[in-house]
Design a protein around this motif. Structure first.
Motif, PDB file in Angstrom:
ATOM      1  N   HIS A  23      83.109  62.115 -38.886  1.00 42.52           N
ATOM      2  CA  HIS A  23      84.235  62.988 -38.538  1.00 42.52           C
ATOM      3  C   HIS A  23      84.859  63.650 -39.764  1.00 42.52           C
ATOM      4  N   PHE A  24      84.529  63.191 -40.983  1.00 39.92           N
ATOM      5  CA  PHE A  24      85.324  63.540 -42.153  1.00 39.92           C
ATOM      6  C   PHE A  24      84.573  64.374 -43.179  1.00 39.92           C
TER       7      PHE A  24
ATOM      8  N   GLU B 246      90.298  51.810 -44.530  1.00 34.92           N
ATOM      9  CA  GLU B 246      89.698  50.778 -43.672  1.00 34.92           C
ATOM     10  C   GLU B 246      89.236  51.377 -42.338  1.00 34.92           C
ATOM     11  N   PHE B 247      90.035  52.269 -41.772  1.00 31.88           N
ATOM     12  CA  PHE B 247      89.658  52.889 -40.499  1.00 31.88           C
ATOM     13  C   PHE B 247      88.388  53.716 -40.667  1.00 31.88           C
ATOM     14  N   ARG B 248      88.296  54.469 -41.751  1.00 30.44           N
ATOM     15  CA  ARG B 248      87.119  55.308 -41.972  1.00 30.44           C
ATOM     16  C   ARG B 248      85.859  54.495 -42.196  1.00 30.44           C
TER      17      ARG B 248
ATOM     18  N   GLN C   3      90.004  65.805 -45.118  1.00 31.07           N
ATOM     19  CA  GLN C   3      91.024  65.035 -45.828  1.00 31.07           C
ATOM     20  C   GLN C   3      91.166  65.556 -47.249  1.00 31.07           C
ATOM     21  N   THR C   4      92.381  65.981 -47.591  1.00 31.16           N
ATOM     22  CA  THR C   4      92.653  66.491 -48.931  1.00 31.16           C
ATOM     23  C   THR C   4      93.122  65.352 -49.836  1.00 31.16           C
ATOM     24  N   HIS C   5      92.755  65.434 -51.113  1.00 25.04           N
ATOM     25  CA  HIS C   5      93.048  64.373 -52.069  1.00 25.04           C
ATOM     26  C   HIS C   5      93.641  64.960 -53.348  1.00 25.04           C
ATOM     27  N   ARG C   6      94.567  64.193 -53.935  1.00 20.89           N
ATOM     28  CA  ARG C   6      95.152  64.581 -55.215  1.00 20.89           C
ATOM     29  C   ARG C   6      95.767  63.345 -55.873  1.00 20.89           C
TER      30      ARG C   6
ATOM     31  N   LEU D  29      86.332  79.196 -52.162  1.00 21.41           N
ATOM     32  CA  LEU D  29      85.301  79.628 -51.214  1.00 21.41           C
ATOM     33  C   LEU D  29      84.152  78.630 -51.151  1.00 21.41           C
ATOM     34  N   GLY D  30      83.861  78.000 -52.274  1.00 24.01           N
ATOM     35  CA  GLY D  30      82.839  76.954 -52.261  1.00 24.01           C
ATOM     36  C   GLY D  30      83.260  75.768 -51.416  1.00 24.01           C
ATOM     37  N   VAL D  31      84.523  75.422 -51.468  1.00 28.23           N
ATOM     38  CA  VAL D  31      85.047  74.336 -50.649  1.00 28.23           C
ATOM     39  C   VAL D  31      84.954  74.699 -49.171  1.00 28.23           C
ATOM     40  N   VAL D  32      85.331  75.939 -48.817  1.00 24.98           N
ATOM     41  CA  VAL D  32      85.233  76.383 -47.424  1.00 24.98           C
ATOM     42  C   VAL D  32      83.786  76.326 -46.947  1.00 24.98           C
ATOM     43  N   ALA D  33      82.859  76.808 -47.780  1.00 24.95           N
ATOM     44  CA  ALA D  33      81.436  76.792 -47.402  1.00 24.95           C
ATOM     45  C   ALA D  33      80.951  75.370 -47.152  1.00 24.95           C
ATOM     46  N   ALA D  34      81.402  74.430 -47.972  1.00 24.78           N
ATOM     47  CA  ALA D  34      80.988  73.035 -47.803  1.00 24.78           C
ATOM     48  C   ALA D  34      81.556  72.442 -46.515  1.00 24.78           C
ATOM     49  N   ILE D  35      82.793  72.788 -46.195  1.00 23.55           N
ATOM     50  CA  ILE D  35      83.398  72.313 -44.939  1.00 23.55           C
ATOM     51  C   ILE D  35      82.607  72.843 -43.746  1.00 23.55           C
ATOM     52  N   TYR D  36      82.341  74.130 -43.755  1.00 24.33           N
ATOM     53  CA  TYR D  36      81.616  74.738 -42.642  1.00 24.33           C
ATOM     54  C   TYR D  36      80.211  74.143 -42.522  1.00 24.33           C
ATOM     55  N   ASP D  37      79.563  73.923 -43.646  1.00 27.58           N
ATOM     56  CA  ASP D  37      78.218  73.346 -43.623  1.00 27.58           C
ATOM     57  C   ASP D  37      78.249  71.930 -43.059  1.00 27.58           C
TER      58      ASP D  37
END
Length: 389
Positions: free
Chosen positions: A308-309, A298-300, A248-251, A322-330
């Motif tokens: 799942h998130f 509320e669902f989460r 889930q992306t946030h801004r 790249l740090g964000v990608v590494a965290a997702i993969y981890d």
């Protein structure tokens, strides 16, 4: 050129030599209901000029033909239905929050299968890996996009539409007459009212079936999908993909709302005889996004959902992709290979990555920052969103 839905469907049958629309197994009644409402809205409510109507006609023709061919694919190749869609990685959340950037970055990993626009618009026959880059449907899809005005500089400055682009997977739901793009592109109040009466889980079931078709002759280790709008239908998404891995992306919504409004306004204005009121679009999006994100919170919070998130904040993504990608993969136990890292670094260093080249403000659309932040207070506080990104 007709927008009579019965005639459009008859023309599709003649063009393809097929007549089976799928019956109950493929939710034919819902498709016919939605397609009829869409054709009526385009013809009587959209305010499209002659060029816009031409592009819309091509898109509706392609949609109807694609459904007939999709159903026939599965009849001729019944083992398509045995294809397993395992743990897809799906990007969702607020639009204009870095999802296109992240999706394109993840597409650099050769293990990730990411659907391109052309194969989602025209999924039949199932794409083959050895001819994927030269498939003639690429040119047809691009011609349709161009006829719809989506190649215009004022639009591509905001979002990179193109047949070969990794794109939002709601395009797969056009096999059902659903999807998020066309209601944004064309003014369709009648269609939107009808859409609200449809069980959207049917669309997600067909979405999964379409992925089975796409991977039948071209597989990857995992699907990487993107559609910001999935965040508003998490219950349906996880019912169909119970092992989905969700990013889930946030801004800051005060940055999102004017950017979304500018894109919708540009797309509609490109082929319209009428002035498109950005103020109405902005206010409607503010209310809809705030309500939807509140429901997603509320669902989460229900038992087992958080596993799942993974959350990605826009400022973090821009500062350290790249740090964000590494965290997702981890988070999801995915191996990040050296070749994936190399490809991602090359893409980041290239000029191919897309960033919006124009800036818009809330004030242009009759809104104030405090007003937006108040509407999204629950969201901002829950995820500790920085209000400067």
């Amino acid at each position: 050129m007709t927008f009579n839905s019965d005639q459009l469907l008859a023309d599709a049958e003649q063009a393809t030599g097929l007549s089976d629309w799928g019956g109950e197994q493929y939710f034919e009644h819902s498709f016919r209901t939605l397609f009829s409402a869409m054709a009526l809205s385009v013809a009587t409510e959209s305010g499209l000029n002659a060029q816009g109507l031409h592009g819309a006609h091509l898109r509706l023709q392609a949609m109807a033909q694609a459904r007939l061919q999709f159903v026939d694919d599965r009849k001729q190749n019944p083992d398509i239905a045995t294809e397993e869609i395992k743990a897809p990685l799906i990007i969702l959340g607020l639009p204009r929050a870095g999802s296109t950037f992240l999706h394109s970055l993840l597409a650099c990993d050769p293990d990730n299968r990411h659907p391109q626009t052309w194969e989602m618009m025209l999924p039949s026959p199932p794409p083959q890996q050895d001819s994927y880059a030269t498939d003639p449907r690429i040119d047809r899809a691009q011609a349709i996009l161009n006829a719809m005005g989506l190649d215009r500089p004022e639009i591509t400055a905001l979002h990179p539409f193109g047949a070969r682009q990794p794109e939002e997977c709601h395009l797969l739901m056009e096999l059902m007459g659903l999807g998020d793009n066309l209601p944004a592109l064309w003014r369709m109040p009648t269609f939107n009212k009808v859409r609200a009466t449809i069980d959207l889980r049917e669309g997600y079931i067909l979405h999964r079936m379409a992925l089975q078709n796409l991977q039948y002759r071209y597989k990857g280790k995992r699907w990487v999908l993107k559609n910001p709008g999935h965040v508003f239908y998490l219950e349906h998404l996880l019912a169909v993909y119970p092992d989905a891995q969700l990013v889930q992306t946030h801004r800051d919504p005060a940055k999102v709302i004017p950017s979304v409004t500018a894109l919708i306004q540009a797309m509609r204005q490109a082929n319209s005889e009428h002035t498109v009121a950005g103020e109405k679009i902005a206010l409607g999006n503010m209310k809809a996004f705030a309500a939807g994100l509140g429901q997603a919170i509320e669902f989460r919070q229900t038992a087992g959902m958080e596993n799942h998130f993974h959350d990605v904040h826009f400022d973090q993504l821009i500062e350290d992709p790249l740090g964000v990608v590494a965290a997702i993969y981890d988070q999801f136990g995915i191996s990040l290979s050296e070749i994936a890292i190399k490809n991602m670094r090359q893409w980041l260093a290239s000029e191919n990555k897309h960033q919006a080249k124009t800036r818009y403000t809330l004030q242009q659309y009759g809104l104030q920052e405090d007003q937006v932040h108040q509407a999204f207070a629950k969201y901002l506080n829950h995820y500790r969103i920085k209000t400067s990104a």
